[in-house]
Design a protein around this motif. Structure first.
Motif, PDB file in Angstrom:
ATOM      1  N   ARG A 128       0.846  -1.200   0.000  1.00  0.00           N
ATOM      2  CA  ARG A 128       0.000   0.000   0.000  1.00  0.00           C
ATOM      3  C   ARG A 128       0.877   1.244   0.000  1.00  0.00           C
ATOM      4  NH1 ARG A 128      -1.665   2.135   5.898  1.00  0.00           N
ATOM      5  NH2 ARG A 128       0.442   2.057   6.709  1.00  0.00           N
ATOM      6  N   VAL A 129       0.344   2.335  -0.488  1.00  0.00           N
ATOM      7  CA  VAL A 129       1.015   3.641  -0.477  1.00  0.00           C
ATOM      8  C   VAL A 129       0.024   4.659   0.065  1.00  0.00           C
ATOM      9  CG1 VAL A 129       2.077   5.460  -1.855  1.00  0.00           C
ATOM     10  CG2 VAL A 129       2.493   3.066  -2.427  1.00  0.00           C
ATOM     11  N   VAL A 130       0.469   5.465   1.014  1.00  0.00           N
ATOM     12  CA  VAL A 130      -0.393   6.478   1.628  1.00  0.00           C
ATOM     13  C   VAL A 130       0.110   7.863   1.217  1.00  0.00           C
ATOM     14  CG1 VAL A 130      -1.302   7.421   3.786  1.00  0.00           C
ATOM     15  CG2 VAL A 130      -0.826   4.969   3.594  1.00  0.00           C
ATOM     16  N   LYS A 131      -0.804   8.682   0.762  1.00  0.00           N
ATOM     17  CA  LYS A 131      -0.450  10.037   0.343  1.00  0.00           C
ATOM     18  C   LYS A 131      -0.024  10.865   1.556  1.00  0.00           C
ATOM     19  CE  LYS A 131      -2.331  14.114  -2.001  1.00  0.00           C
ATOM     20  NZ  LYS A 131      -3.542  14.727  -2.612  1.00  0.00           N
ATOM     21  N   ASP A 132       1.086  11.569   1.408  1.00  0.00           N
ATOM     22  CA  ASP A 132       1.562  12.424   2.498  1.00  0.00           C
ATOM     23  C   ASP A 132       0.686  13.668   2.617  1.00  0.00           C
ATOM     24  OD1 ASP A 132       3.687  10.747   3.111  1.00  0.00           O
ATOM     25  OD2 ASP A 132       4.964  11.654   1.578  1.00  0.00           O
ATOM     26  N   LYS A 133       0.644  14.216   3.828  1.00  0.00           N
ATOM     27  CA  LYS A 133      -0.198  15.376   4.106  1.00  0.00           C
ATOM     28  C   LYS A 133       0.665  16.539   4.569  1.00  0.00           C
ATOM     29  CE  LYS A 133      -4.102  12.423   5.352  1.00  0.00           C
ATOM     30  NZ  LYS A 133      -3.456  11.190   4.838  1.00  0.00           N
ATOM     31  N   ASN A 134       0.288  17.733   4.168  1.00  0.00           N
ATOM     32  CA  ASN A 134       0.965  18.936   4.640  1.00  0.00           C
ATOM     33  C   ASN A 134       0.275  19.395   5.920  1.00  0.00           C
ATOM     34  OD1 ASN A 134       2.300  21.315   5.044  1.00  0.00           O
ATOM     35  ND2 ASN A 134       1.525  22.345   3.227  1.00  0.00           N
ATOM     36  N   ILE A 135       0.938  19.172   7.053  1.00  0.00           N
ATOM     37  CA  ILE A 135       0.321  19.518   8.339  1.00  0.00           C
ATOM     38  C   ILE A 135       1.005  20.715   8.995  1.00  0.00           C
ATOM     39  CG2 ILE A 135      -0.584  17.203   8.753  1.00  0.00           C
ATOM     40  CD1 ILE A 135       1.801  16.654  10.554  1.00  0.00           C
ATOM     41  N   GLY A 136       1.675  21.527   8.178  1.00  0.00           N
ATOM     42  CA  GLY A 136       2.259  22.746   8.711  1.00  0.00           C
ATOM     43  C   GLY A 136       3.740  22.857   8.411  1.00  0.00           C
ATOM     44  N   PRO A 137       4.366  23.947   8.850  1.00  0.00           N
ATOM     45  CA  PRO A 137       5.761  24.228   8.517  1.00  0.00           C
ATOM     46  C   PRO A 137       6.782  23.499   9.387  1.00  0.00           C
ATOM     47  CG  PRO A 137       4.875  26.027   9.805  1.00  0.00           C
ATOM     48  CD  PRO A 137       3.733  25.078   9.566  1.00  0.00           C
ATOM     49  N   LEU A 138       6.328  22.768  10.414  1.00  0.00           N
ATOM     50  CA  LEU A 138       7.262  22.185  11.370  1.00  0.00           C
ATOM     51  C   LEU A 138       7.478  20.689  11.179  1.00  0.00           C
ATOM     52  CD1 LEU A 138       6.031  23.972  14.628  1.00  0.00           C
ATOM     53  CD2 LEU A 138       7.719  24.759  12.965  1.00  0.00           C
ATOM     54  N   ILE A 139       6.449  19.979  10.747  1.00  0.00           N
ATOM     55  CA  ILE A 139       6.483  18.514  10.735  1.00  0.00           C
ATOM     56  C   ILE A 139       6.303  17.991   9.319  1.00  0.00           C
ATOM     57  CG2 ILE A 139       5.437  16.416  11.675  1.00  0.00           C
ATOM     58  CD1 ILE A 139       4.315  18.242  13.945  1.00  0.00           C
ATOM     59  N   ALA A 140       7.229  17.139   8.891  1.00  0.00           N
ATOM     60  CA  ALA A 140       7.139  16.487   7.586  1.00  0.00           C
ATOM     61  C   ALA A 140       6.524  15.101   7.755  1.00  0.00           C
ATOM     62  CB  ALA A 140       8.526  16.369   6.953  1.00  0.00           C
ATOM     63  N   THR A 141       5.694  14.684   6.809  1.00  0.00           N
ATOM     64  CA  THR A 141       5.038  13.381   6.898  1.00  0.00           C
ATOM     65  C   THR A 141       5.513  12.450   5.780  1.00  0.00           C
ATOM     66  OG1 THR A 141       3.172  14.092   5.523  1.00  0.00           O
ATOM     67  CG2 THR A 141       2.973  14.429   7.894  1.00  0.00           C
ATOM     68  N   GLU A 142       5.696  11.190   6.146  1.00  0.00           N
ATOM     69  CA  GLU A 142       5.928  10.086   5.199  1.00  0.00           C
ATOM     70  C   GLU A 142       5.020   8.954   5.675  1.00  0.00           C
ATOM     71  OE1 GLU A 142       7.712   9.694   2.518  1.00  0.00           O
ATOM     72  OE2 GLU A 142       9.001  11.480   2.465  1.00  0.00           O
ATOM     73  N   LEU A 143       3.732   9.082   5.393  1.00  0.00           N
ATOM     74  CA  LEU A 143       2.735   8.238   6.048  1.00  0.00           C
ATOM     75  C   LEU A 143       2.724   6.804   5.540  1.00  0.00           C
ATOM     76  CD1 LEU A 143      -0.150  10.833   6.441  1.00  0.00           C
ATOM     77  CD2 LEU A 143       1.515  10.062   8.134  1.00  0.00           C
ATOM     78  N   THR A 144       3.409   6.514   4.443  1.00  0.00           N
ATOM     79  CA  THR A 144       3.543   5.115   4.032  1.00  0.00           C
ATOM     80  C   THR A 144       4.354   4.338   5.065  1.00  0.00           C
ATOM     81  OG1 THR A 144       3.441   5.797   1.721  1.00  0.00           O
ATOM     82  CG2 THR A 144       4.295   3.604   2.153  1.00  0.00           C
ATOM     83  N   ARG A 145       5.196   5.044   5.827  1.00  0.00           N
ATOM     84  CA  ARG A 145       5.999   4.390   6.873  1.00  0.00           C
ATOM     85  C   ARG A 145       5.213   4.136   8.151  1.00  0.00           C
ATOM     86  NH1 ARG A 145      10.794   8.872   6.382  1.00  0.00           N
ATOM     87  NH2 ARG A 145      11.573   8.338   4.295  1.00  0.00           N
TER      88      ARG A 145
END
Length: 796
Positions: A128-145
């Motif tokens: 599966r692959v999960v689309k990353d989300k922009n949750i602000g200027p502080l935290i980067a997401t790699e939600l597939t992990r």
């Protein structure tokens, strides 16, 4: 206590304790992903499955309470088979991107996969692959992990008090994200980076700039509020790459604010001062340290009347710097020295305690049953204190507020009294009358007459009753009320309320080291503490120094246009002065216009020193990053200045020598037990302002100091967007103004253009225009009257 057996080892545990807690206490490691000792139990990852004798199946150690005689095996063939099966399922969809993942080298999944994983995968289907989300200027997401441990979700709900993240879907299709497309705006948000056991949540600020094994780790202290949160600063080649929380249950538990975590970004600002500057014939020139220091000393020596020299210091510099600065000023013959940058009423300063503190430990706040907070946006001013208050609220504490804005809190307030600053004294008279009526003690002299005209409502009586009946209660004064006119009178009423309800009187103070300023003598009216006492002196406070247009000023660590209550008054005084010395880590156009010499001092992370937090804890630290350019630690610069002035007692070899000199005279065991209760002096009657609108000038969370103002990521957050004038809808209707309309804000002869924001949390007839930002730099006092007029443009 009960006795259990783990892996053949006898272990004592508390009744009701979970297996994993007992094992941790005994030093027996059990793998886990979802469990965290400061969060509720989820038992969702199943990685901690263990064999319990007589149990029909493997049991999750994080959710299985101990029982007397229980026999547990964490490493049997049965337990290992269960743990390896869980690991296999977790790795089914996990991407193989460890070489490019910032979590690599400290990833729990990476570590446990070595012990419990396999070198082969039986899974041959599409991942599966999960689309990353922009949750602000502080935290980067790699939600597939993401492995769905839900630590980040539980943190938002239980610690931050803002359920901004949640889980949607089930099983293989479960995703973590915001409920709607929005940023995460909690002031504690980035703690979820530390909590995430994999690389699904990482720092956006320092992404891809380091590998964890390249970092040097150094213990340090958060220097942006009075709590003194413990943190770990990690550097690569002398440059700070990240700041993470360091656990200290007595102060900050396992969390730090985003401000403490990301402010280091401001150290790389283009405005960093790298070399000494002197002004000759109206032009700035770079100079050597020797020339610049001698130039500064000569300029101050030319002022014959040393009472015409004043020094103003930022309240977040180290105790060593504060002690040496006051020692120089008193050595040359002036007591005009202060750190109270935004205070306007000093009439009660002789009643100040040893230092303005909590009179209890920070952690003890969470044990209070009732709290009355006066003049504070505590959640933003001191985020960790907001966390402690939230924990108290979750345990049933009744927490009430007296403010001019109904600030958002991450817990339900028992009572909110929202009134204009000019009405604050009257509101406290009402509470004092309610306390007087419920108290069995005789009224202090003059109080009955003072409060005779006010009427007590049921809500006031209930608030006082909650304080009186609580076993542990506190009346807390915040930084907003400390900046208000008539602060001394209001503080006296607050002190009476505390005494009448058997509550502790507490202060939340500006900056990171107000306690150090008091104890080191950085005050015009008293010297440093010696044997639990001090000597009284006669000097000018901050406001008076600028009002009287002295001939010389030493500005230490401040930017006058943004750090003072009345920037324009200071600008006028500095422009008229004969000689101005600025010691700063940064240089601005305003500073160059005001000063004659600017000396580059190291930022707090670039120097060793000591901060004393609001509960009186002395916390020393070492330099953790390299100094910028030719900047020097402030204590070293002050030591040389003392020698150039030919003053005795400046033969220090290290910052430890300085702090040890102060410690030798101060009774350190006494300073964390300060008594804040005031001796009663009846305040004079104060007439409330009746004409015009009044400004409310809170210092916003990311404008508190020079380095935070230059931290680019923090300045992109929602909390940093404060260049506006807030009014409620009733006032907007009265003035015929609309939301987002550009207006001219005017105080006296000074004006600036700002955007209107309509916000019904603001009390009637008041304008919320925060301090410390660019718009406020061209206005007057923070609580003076203010006018708003539509800004018109004319075609040329």
């Amino acid at each position: 206590m009960v006795t259990i057996e783990i892996n053949g080892q006898q272990v004592e545990a508390e009744q009701g304790q979970m297996l994993i807690e007992a094992a941790d206490k005994a030093g027996i490691g059990i793998p886990r992903f979802c469990y965290h000792k400061n969060l509720s139990i989820s038992a969702s990852c199943r990685m901690c499955l263990v064999e319990v004798e007589k149990a029909a199946k493997p049991m999750p150690a994080c959710a299985t309470p101990v029982a007397d005689g229980m026999v547990v095996n964490t490493q049997s063939t049965y337990a290992l088979a269960a743990q390896k099966s869980v690991m296999e399922f977790l790795l089914i969809n996990h991407p193989l991107d460890c070489p490019v993942c910032d979590q690599g080298g400290e990833c729990d999944l990476q570590e446990f996969s070595i012990g419990y994983g396999s070198d082969k995968s039986r899974y041959a289907e599409i991942k599966r692959v999960v689309k990353d989300k922009n949750i602000g200027p502080l935290i980067a997401t790699e939600l597939t992990r993401c492995i769905h441990c839900t630590r980040c979700v539980r943190f938002g709900q239980e610690i931050a008090g803002m359920p901004e993240l949640g889980a949607t879907g089930r099983a293989d299709w479960m995703e973590i994200g915001t409920y709607i497309e929005k940023s995460i705006d909690s002031e504690l948000s980035a703690n979820i980076i530390d909590l995430c056991p994999v690389g699904a949540l990482t720092s956006k600020v320092s992404r891809f700039t380091y590998r964890v094994w390249e970092l040097a780790s150094n213990d340090s202290i958060g220097a942006h509020d009075c709590i003194g949160s413990n943190c770990n600063v990690q550097t690569k080649n002398g440059e700070i790459k990240r700041v993470i929380a360091r656990e200290n249950d007595a102060i900050n538990d396992a969390w730090i604010s985003d401000r403490d975590r990301y402010s280091f970004e401001g150290l790389q600002s283009d405005e960093r001062l790298t070399r000494p500057l002197i002004k000759k014939d109206g032009e700035w020139k770079e100079a050597s340290w020797d020339d610049a220091l001698q130039f500064a000393v000569n300029g101050l020596k030319d002022i014959k009347d040393k009472h015409q020299i004043g020094s103003v210091c930022f309240p977040s510099v180290t105790t060593e710097e504060m002690y040496l600065l006051q020692k120089i000023m008193r050595g040359i013959g002036s007591n005009n020295i202060d750190h109270r940058l935004r205070q306007s009423d000093f009439s009660g300063q002789d009643q100040d305690p040893l230092f303005l503190g909590l009179a209890m430990s920070v952690a003890h706040i969470s044990q209070q049953q009732a709290v009355l907070i006066i003049g504070s946006n505590v959640r933003k001013e001191q985020p960790i204190m907001g966390h402690q208050l939230r924990q108290a609220s979750l345990k049933g504490a009744k927490i009430s507020f007296v403010n001019s804005v109904s600030f958002d809190s991450n817990f339900k307030a028992a009572h909110e009294f929202t009134i204009a600053p000019a009405q604050m004294f009257k509101e406290l008279k009402v509470l004092a009358k309610a306390a007087l009526e419920s108290s069995v003690q005789d009224a202090p002299e003059g109080l009955a007459a003072l409060v005779a005209s006010v009427k007590v409502a049921d809500e006031h009586k209930q608030c006082i009753a909650e304080l009186s009946t609580a076993e542990n209660s506190v009346v807390m004064l915040g930084t907003i009320i400390q900046a208000m006119p008539n602060y001394s009178a209001m503080r006296m009423l607050a002190s009476f309320i505390a005494a009448a309800t058997s509550s502790t009187m507490s202060y939340l103070t500006p900056g990171a080291n107000t306690s150090g300023a008091y104890l080191s003598g950085l005050l015009p009216h008293r010297t440093h503490i010696s044997n639990n006492a001090f000597s009284h002196t006669d000097g000018l406070n901050t406001q008076t120094m600028f009002a009287e247009n002295l001939k010389g000023y030493i500005l230490y660590g401040i930017e006058a246009e943004r750090d003072l209550d009345n920037p324009l008054q200071a600008k006028t005084a500095l422009a008229n002065a004969d000689f101005v010395v600025s010691l700063s880590a940064y240089v601005t156009d305003a500073m160059q216009a005001d000063s004659d010499v600017i000396l580059p001092i190291a930022a707090i992370t670039e120097s060793s020193g000591t901060l004393i937090n609001v509960d009186g804890t002395w916390q020393s630290f070492n330099a953790v990053s390299k100094a910028n350019g030719l900047s020097k630690p402030g204590w070293k610069v002050l030591r040389v200045l003392g020698n150039l002035f030919n003053l005795d007692g400046f033969e220090y070899q290290s910052s430890e020598d300085v702090i040890n000199e102060l410690k030798s005279s101060a009774n350190q065991t006494v300073t964390n037990k300060t008594n804040n209760q005031l001796s009663w002096v009846c305040p004079e009657k104060i007439s409330a302002q009746t004409t015009g609108m009044q400004r409310i000038a809170e210092l916003s969370i990311y404008n508190v100091d020079a380095v935070t103002r230059r931290a680019a990521a923090l300045q992109q957050t929602q909390d940093a967007q404060v260049d506006f004038a807030g009014i409620n809808s009733a006032l907007a209707k009265k003035l015929k103004l609309e939301d987002a309309q550009i207006v001219t804000a005017k105080q006296g002869d000074n004006s600036t253009e700002v955007t209107i924001r309509i916000d019904d949390r603001i009390t009637d007839n008041c304008v919320y225009l925060p301090a410390g930002n660019i718009a406020a730099a061209s206005l007057g006092g923070g609580f003076d009257t203010i006018e708003l007029r539509p800004a018109y443009t004319h075609d040329l």
